[in-house]
Write an enzyme that holds these catalytic residues in place. Structure first.
Site, mmCIF file in Angstrom:
data_model
loop_
_atom_site.group_PDB
_atom_site.id
_atom_site.type_symbol
_atom_site.label_atom_id
_atom_site.label_comp_id
_atom_site.label_asym_id
_atom_site.label_seq_id
_atom_site.Cartn_x
_atom_site.Cartn_y
_atom_site.Cartn_z
ATOM 1 N N CYS A 79 0.846 -1.204 0.000
ATOM 2 C CA CYS A 79 0.000 0.000 0.000
ATOM 3 C C CYS A 79 0.879 1.251 0.000
ATOM 4 C CB CYS A 79 -0.972 -0.043 1.166
ATOM 5 S SG CYS A 79 -2.330 1.123 1.026
ATOM 6 N N HIS A 181 -3.635 -5.326 0.254
ATOM 7 C CA HIS A 181 -3.061 -5.814 1.507
ATOM 8 C C HIS A 181 -3.053 -7.342 1.535
ATOM 9 C CE1 HIS A 181 -2.828 -1.972 3.721
ATOM 10 N NE2 HIS A 181 -3.749 -1.630 2.850
ATOM 11 N N GLU A 183 -1.834 -9.206 3.685
ATOM 12 C CA GLU A 183 -2.059 -9.655 5.078
ATOM 13 C C GLU A 183 -3.533 -9.642 5.453
ATOM 14 O OE1 GLU A 183 -1.053 -6.726 4.179
ATOM 15 O OE2 GLU A 183 -1.583 -5.161 5.623
#
Lengths: 202, 268
Positions: A79, A181, A183
């Site tokens: 990001c 993202h 994650e």
């Protein structure tokens, strides 16, 4: 065991990235200093914050990051971490890491709701180890209002469409970046981080 | 492909346990936060929302603990709300691993809180939750009136879990909150919550048309068709539901299959 150094440059949720990286079998270190970065096997630049504000925090380690990038240390920007690889940003003044030429631009607010928040698909532009086993049209999680606009089209790994088509991942030698993202992207995200882990131990 | 519509199970939390309420009352236990988070995440939930229904300062530690546990268990985004009254409250939750915080009563009473949170963490972290009740219009007031199937109404903001009418117009409040820095809205219809007869489509649509940030619709989901209606007619970006998922009478994959068949863009 391979280790990834997560560089902490201010606000943001480092815990989810740390947890997700550890799920792939990597160990992690949270770093705030130049010395920590010098030692790193691999570096992750995580995601949340403002471009200009982050530059201040990044200033003391800018040179170290350039050296690590040249030495071939795998670096993953997520990001804002990816946006910082570029030269300038419409979010605010200041020069980024400038590992790549290009500007970070605002998504169009007149045609779509901004921030671009939610699950959107990847249109794969070139094969890269980071995206091994990730298929065309895979959904990943985005939260952002700006996107990187690289001058060199050959670094673009994926594109995504939201109001317009934009670069959602890049890969060039040892430098990788995702506008989404991993994650927070469920199984697909874990696969991408596993691929990054594989790149590190290679 | 456009952005996928999000399916968001909501977990009401009390004393660190997930509970289910009808019309904001009579909590009934439904399981542990990590267990349910894992199950929903495996089932294909796009995001989760945890709302602490009676959060208070002495429960901060309980909240921090379950937020940390949930963050370690799942890797999809999640929002935490309940009792967040300051930047330091929010920091505690975000540093424990939540992606967003939701503010409700505290923001109505102190709108600057939204700006403070957006400045500290970015607006994408700030969910403005609004609980709403329909009110029959009186000709003398200057609220935004909306013609509905039930006649002309205005939408009133209620606070304290639905106990306190505020006299504030929800449509005006939403546009103000967006200017102050809200990154997303969670709109709960008090009239529909717990009824299982569908979302308040007119409410959701009216807010969605007035703001340029995503809208999560909440209150009233009882079957997959209700989600379809709120994504199409209600113009919602995400649909929140609790009971239809909690007791497994309508699992997420079944809802997603239905929506996909109906032509809604959904992550599968």
């Amino acid at each position: 065991m391979a280790n990834t150094t997560i560089f902490d440059y201010g606000a943001g949720n480092l815990l989810s990235l740390k947890t997700a990286l550890e799920k792939t079998g990597l160990t992690t270190t949270i770093a705030t200093t130049k010395e920590d970065l010098t030692q790193a096997d691999a570096i992750a630049l995580p995601g949340v914050g403002n471009f200009t504000a982050s530059l201040e925090k990044l200033a003391p380690v800018k040179e170290t990051l350039h050296t690590k990038a040249k030495e071939g240390t795998p670096i993953l920007g997520i990001c804002l971490g990816l946006q910082l690889f570029f030269q300038t940003s419409q979010e605010g003044p200041g020069e980024g890491l400038a590992l790549f030429k290009g500007e970070v631009k605002q998504l169009p607010t007149t045609t779509v709701k901004v921030p671009h928040m939610g699950w959107n698909t990847l249109n794969i532009k070139k094969p890269t180890e980071l995206l091994e086993d990730i298929t065309e049209g895979t959904y990943v999680y985005f939260v952002h209002s700006l996107y990187p606009n690289p001058e060199d089209p050959t670094i673009v790994a994926t594109q995504t469409h939201y109001g317009q088509t934009f670069t959602s991942a890049i890969a060039q030698k040892n430098i990788y970046g995702t506008q989404f993202h991993p994650e927070k992207s469920g199984e697909a995200g874990i696969q991408i981080l596993k691929n990054f882990a594989k790149i590190i131990v290679r | 492909m456009p952005l996928a519509k999000r399916i968001i199970p909501c977990l009401d939390v009390d004393h660190g346990q997930v509970v289910k309420c009808i019309n904001f009352q009579n909590p009934k236990s439904a399981g542990a936060p990590t267990e349910m988070a894992k199950r929903y995440s495996d089932d294909g939930a796009d995001e989760l929302v945890f709302l602490d229904i009676i959060a208070s300062s002495e429960k901060r530690d309980i909240m921090r603990k379950y937020v940390q546990d949930v963050a370690k268990t799942i890797n999809i985004p999640f929002t935490v709300g309940g009792g967040i009254r300051s930047v330091s409250d929010a920091r505690l939750i975000l540093c424990s691993g939540a992606d967003k915080v939701s503010v409700n009563t505290a923001a109505v009473e102190n709108p600057n809180l939204i700006t403070e949170l957006a400045d500290a963490f970015g607006r994408q972290c700030v969910v403005c939750a609004i609980d709403v009740k329909r009110n029959p219009n009186t000709p003398t007031n200057a609220k935004n009136t909306v013609k509905t199937t039930e006649g002309t109404v205005w939408f009133e903001v209620v606070t304290y879990g639905g106990r306190k009418p505020t006299g504030i117009d929800a449509l005006t409040w939403a546009t103000n909150a967006e200017k102050l820095g809200a990154g997303e809205f969670l709109i709960t219809s008090m009239d529909k919550d717990g009824t299982k007869d569908g979302y308040d489509l007119e409410l959701t649509r009216n807010i969605s048309e007035r703001v340029n940030v995503p809208i999560i619709a909440s209150g009233g989901a009882g079957e997959p068709k209700h989600l379809y209606d709120v994504f199409t007619e209600g113009k919602a970006d995400a649909a929140l539901a609790a009971s239809i998922f909690h007791y497994n009478n309508c699992p997420i994959p079944k809802v997603k299959d239905y929506l996909h068949k109906m032509g809604v863009t959904i992550r599968q």
